[in-house]
Design a protein around this motif. Structure first.
Motif, short mmCIF file in Angstrom:
data_model
loop_
_atom_site.label_atom_id
_atom_site.label_comp_id
_atom_site.label_asym_id
_atom_site.label_seq_id
_atom_site.Cartn_x
_atom_site.Cartn_y
_atom_site.Cartn_z
N ARG A 48 38.50 59.72 -3.76
CA ARG A 48 37.32 58.86 -3.57
C ARG A 48 37.34 58.16 -2.22
O ARG A 48 36.29 57.92 -1.62
N SER A 52 34.37 58.62 0.55
CA SER A 52 33.71 57.46 1.16
C SER A 52 33.83 57.49 2.67
O SER A 52 32.89 57.17 3.38
N THR A 57 29.82 56.25 2.56
CA THR A 57 29.19 55.65 1.39
C THR A 57 29.96 54.41 0.96
O THR A 57 31.17 54.32 1.17
N LYS A 58 29.26 53.49 0.32
CA LYS A 58 29.88 52.25 -0.15
C LYS A 58 30.69 52.51 -1.41
O LYS A 58 30.28 53.28 -2.28
N ILE A 59 31.82 51.82 -1.49
CA ILE A 59 32.65 51.88 -2.69
C ILE A 59 33.06 50.46 -3.08
O ILE A 59 33.03 49.55 -2.26
N ILE A 75 32.49 50.07 3.09
CA ILE A 75 32.60 51.45 3.54
C ILE A 75 33.96 51.62 4.20
O ILE A 75 34.36 50.79 5.01
#
Length: 103
Positions: A48, A52, A57-59, A75
């Motif tokens: 993951r 990201s 992408t935001k996590i 991010i």
């Protein structure tokens, strides 16, 4: 007369020190132990993080520090494999060993 004033305030000082002790006990009461992650969980976290980083992408990262859990959103801007840490939003560093979960 001055001896009387010292004796009069002695119990008050004991109560003030007691409040600090109570705060310390309550703080230690809520300290938790670091959970042990399985190999599957660690590989899922790494996967993951890479997704990201590549897709920007935001996590949401749940991590453990000093006996408490914290949640941070951002991010992944940098992955330092040798130092075993990541940078969120370019300014917040987390070690791999602190990360518990990623959503």
């Amino acid at each position: 007369m001055s001896n009387r004033s010292k004796a009069k305030w002695a119990p008050f000082n004991a109560v003030a020190q007691g409040k600090e002790m109570i705060k310390d006990v309550l703080k230690r009461k809520y300290v938790v132990k670091m959970p042990i992650l399985s190999d599957d969980q660690i590989s899922e976290i790494e996967k993951r993080l890479l997704i990201s980083y590549n897709n920007q992408t935001k996590i949401k990262v749940k991590y453990f520090r000093s006996g408490r859990y914290y949640l941070r959103e951002g991010i992944v801007s940098n992955i330092d494999v040798l130092g075993r840490k990541i940078a969120l939003n370019g300014n917040y560093n987390l070690f791999f060993s602190q990360i518990i979960e990623i959503n």
